[in-house]
Design a protein around this motif. Structure first.
Motif, PDB file in Angstrom:
ATOM      1  N   LEU A 183       0.784  -1.029  -0.043  1.00  0.00           N
ATOM      2  CA  LEU A 183      -0.062  -0.027   0.160  1.00  0.00           C
ATOM      3  C   LEU A 183       0.875   1.118   0.173  1.00  0.00           C
ATOM      4  O   LEU A 183       0.586   2.375  -0.867  1.00  0.00           O
ATOM      5  N   THR A 184       1.923   1.189   0.901  1.00  0.00           N
ATOM      6  CA  THR A 184       2.661   2.254   1.024  1.00  0.00           C
ATOM      7  C   THR A 184       4.115   2.386  -0.276  1.00  0.00           C
ATOM      8  O   THR A 184       4.663   3.354  -0.375  1.00  0.00           O
ATOM      9  N   VAL A 281      -2.508  -7.897  -1.899  1.00  0.00           N
ATOM     10  CA  VAL A 281      -3.368  -6.625  -1.704  1.00  0.00           C
ATOM     11  C   VAL A 281      -3.295  -5.721  -2.788  1.00  0.00           C
ATOM     12  O   VAL A 281      -2.219  -5.520  -3.289  1.00  0.00           O
ATOM     13  N   SER A 282      -4.502  -5.019  -3.160  1.00  0.00           N
ATOM     14  CA  SER A 282      -4.624  -4.093  -3.907  1.00  0.00           C
ATOM     15  C   SER A 282      -4.485  -2.593  -3.160  1.00  0.00           C
ATOM     16  O   SER A 282      -4.253  -2.561  -1.866  1.00  0.00           O
ATOM     17  N   GLN A 283      -4.474  -1.632  -4.179  1.00  0.00           N
ATOM     18  CA  GLN A 283      -4.328  -0.130  -3.303  1.00  0.00           C
ATOM     19  C   GLN A 283      -5.479   0.387  -2.338  1.00  0.00           C
ATOM     20  O   GLN A 283      -6.268   1.337  -2.962  1.00  0.00           O
ATOM     21  N   SER A 284      -5.992  -0.553  -1.531  1.00  0.00           N
ATOM     22  CA  SER A 284      -7.054  -0.112  -0.691  1.00  0.00           C
ATOM     23  C   SER A 284      -6.998  -0.743   0.631  1.00  0.00           C
ATOM     24  O   SER A 284      -6.310  -1.922   0.815  1.00  0.00           O
ATOM     25  N   ALA A 285      -7.382  -0.052   1.717  1.00  0.00           N
ATOM     26  CA  ALA A 285      -7.252  -0.560   2.932  1.00  0.00           C
ATOM     27  C   ALA A 285      -8.414  -1.963   3.097  1.00  0.00           C
ATOM     28  O   ALA A 285      -8.129  -2.705   3.842  1.00  0.00           O
ATOM     29  N   GLN A 286      -9.517  -1.703   2.285  1.00  0.00           N
ATOM     30  CA  GLN A 286     -10.249  -2.810   2.439  1.00  0.00           C
ATOM     31  C   GLN A 286      -9.851  -4.084   1.766  1.00  0.00           C
ATOM     32  O   GLN A 286     -10.064  -5.241   2.460  1.00  0.00           O
ATOM     33  N   SER A 287      -8.904  -3.841   0.781  1.00  0.00           N
ATOM     34  CA  SER A 287      -8.313  -4.871   0.379  1.00  0.00           C
ATOM     35  C   SER A 287      -7.367  -5.734   1.115  1.00  0.00           C
ATOM     36  O   SER A 287      -7.201  -7.048   1.280  1.00  0.00           O
ATOM     37  N   GLU A 290      -9.391  -7.899   3.512  1.00  0.00           N
ATOM     38  CA  GLU A 290      -9.898  -9.018   2.851  1.00  0.00           C
ATOM     39  C   GLU A 290      -8.817 -10.102   2.868  1.00  0.00           C
ATOM     40  O   GLU A 290      -9.031 -11.279   3.106  1.00  0.00           O
TER      41      GLU A 290
END
Length: 319
Positions: A183-184, A281-287, A290
């Motif tokens: 993410l970062t 993981v994609s670029q979102s906190a929800q991902s 999940e």
């Protein structure tokens, strides 16, 4: 609204609904807003219309699940293959392994997990011994609890307890750590600087889990048997010395070996799934949330599936 320069469609629709059935005249000079007003006031357009959603039937959903399962299996196989190739390279050139990170992962995934695994094993050992003693007492065969619970603990219960607890603890941790790095954009930065993320992030974690889990399972064996010894002494009047003597005479070393053979495979599966889901993981906190949940579920499932596979193999080999 002659001075209006920008407006959103939702505002114009809200305005239209608010002054419906009333006489009004909206004056604008901006040609873009004029076009938007004409579109909103077009009576041939039903702004309340929502297209029907195509709901998948049972077979379509089943097909999706099967395709997802095949893709996950292929992704796991690719990850496993890369791990085997990189491990062979490290055996040829051990300097490629990051020993500092390797020792940190041994501490985080192994040493710090000993307490919770031991506590769980102790409680389950007490419960199994208590239930087993009450059932065997009905047949006057209480003494057989030593070999029944001992074999069950060494072959199945202790390895499964340790692997499931570690899977819930470490697989989620690996996924969250790598997912946050993605993410970062730290992983992209590593690639830009010429570093290989697999060597830095994955290999130390997997090797640490492969080496840690046999030790954790050994401790789980000891703690679970100790809990059973306490129950036997208090409920069945089987002293510690008598328990250990019968344990030594009746239980073969092969049962302990069977449980230890599973340990490295459990550790590798847990770490591979945790790291694989982290890279997914994609670029979102929800991902991130999940994938962390999915990694725990997948790790526990594959631990149980591997245990069933080993049980069948050992049964065929009569071990």
């Amino acid at each position: 609204m002659t001075e209006l320069e920008r407006v959103d469609y939702s505002v114009l629709i809200l305005l239209k609904n608010s002054i419906k059935n009333k006489k009004y005249d909206i004056k604008v000079n901006n040609p873009k807003i004029k076009a938007m007003l004409n579109l909103v006031n077009d009576k041939n357009i039903d702004t309340s219309y929502f297209p029907a959603q195509n709901k998948l039937n049972f077979f379509a959903r089943l097909g999706e699940k099967i395709c997802d399962g095949i893709l996950n299996l292929l992704e796991f196989s690719a990850f496993l293959g890369e791990f085997i190739i990189k491990t062979l390279k490290i055996l040829i050139n051990p300097t490629q392994l990051r020993f500092k990170e390797f020792s940190n992962y041994i501490k985080d995934a192994g040493v710090n997990a000993v307490f919770i695994v031991s506590l769980t094993a102790f409680l389950i050992g007490v419960v199994l011994a208590y239930l087993g003693s009450s059932m065997l007492a009905n047949f006057g065969a209480s003494i057989f609890i030593v070999e029944i619970m001992g074999i069950l603990t060494l072959r199945e219960v202790a390895p499964l307890i340790a692997a499931i607890v570690v899977a819930g603890r470490s697989a989620s941790s690996f996924t969250a750590q790598i997912g946050v790095m993605k993410l970062t954009e730290e992983i992209d930065a590593m690639k830009t600087m010429g570093f290989k993320p697999f060597n830095f992030l994955v290999l130390p974690r997997i090797i640490a889990m492969v080496l840690c889990l046999p030790v954790i399972i050994f401790i789980t064996d000891a703690v679970s048997i100790f809990g059973q010894m306490l129950v036997c002494e208090n409920l069945l009047d089987i002293s510690f010395n008598d328990y250990l003597a019968r344990f030594k005479d009746m239980i073969e070393i092969r049962h302990f070996v069977v449980g230890m053979i599973k340990a490295p495979f459990f550790g590798a599966v847990i770490a591979i799934i945790g790291c694989m889901r982290g890279f997914g993981v994609s670029q979102s906190a929800q991902s991130l949330g999940e994938m962390t949940t999915i990694s725990v579920v997948n790790a526990i499932f594959w631990v149980i599936a591997l245990d069933a596979f080993f049980a069948i193999i050992f049964m065929w080999l009569e071990i």
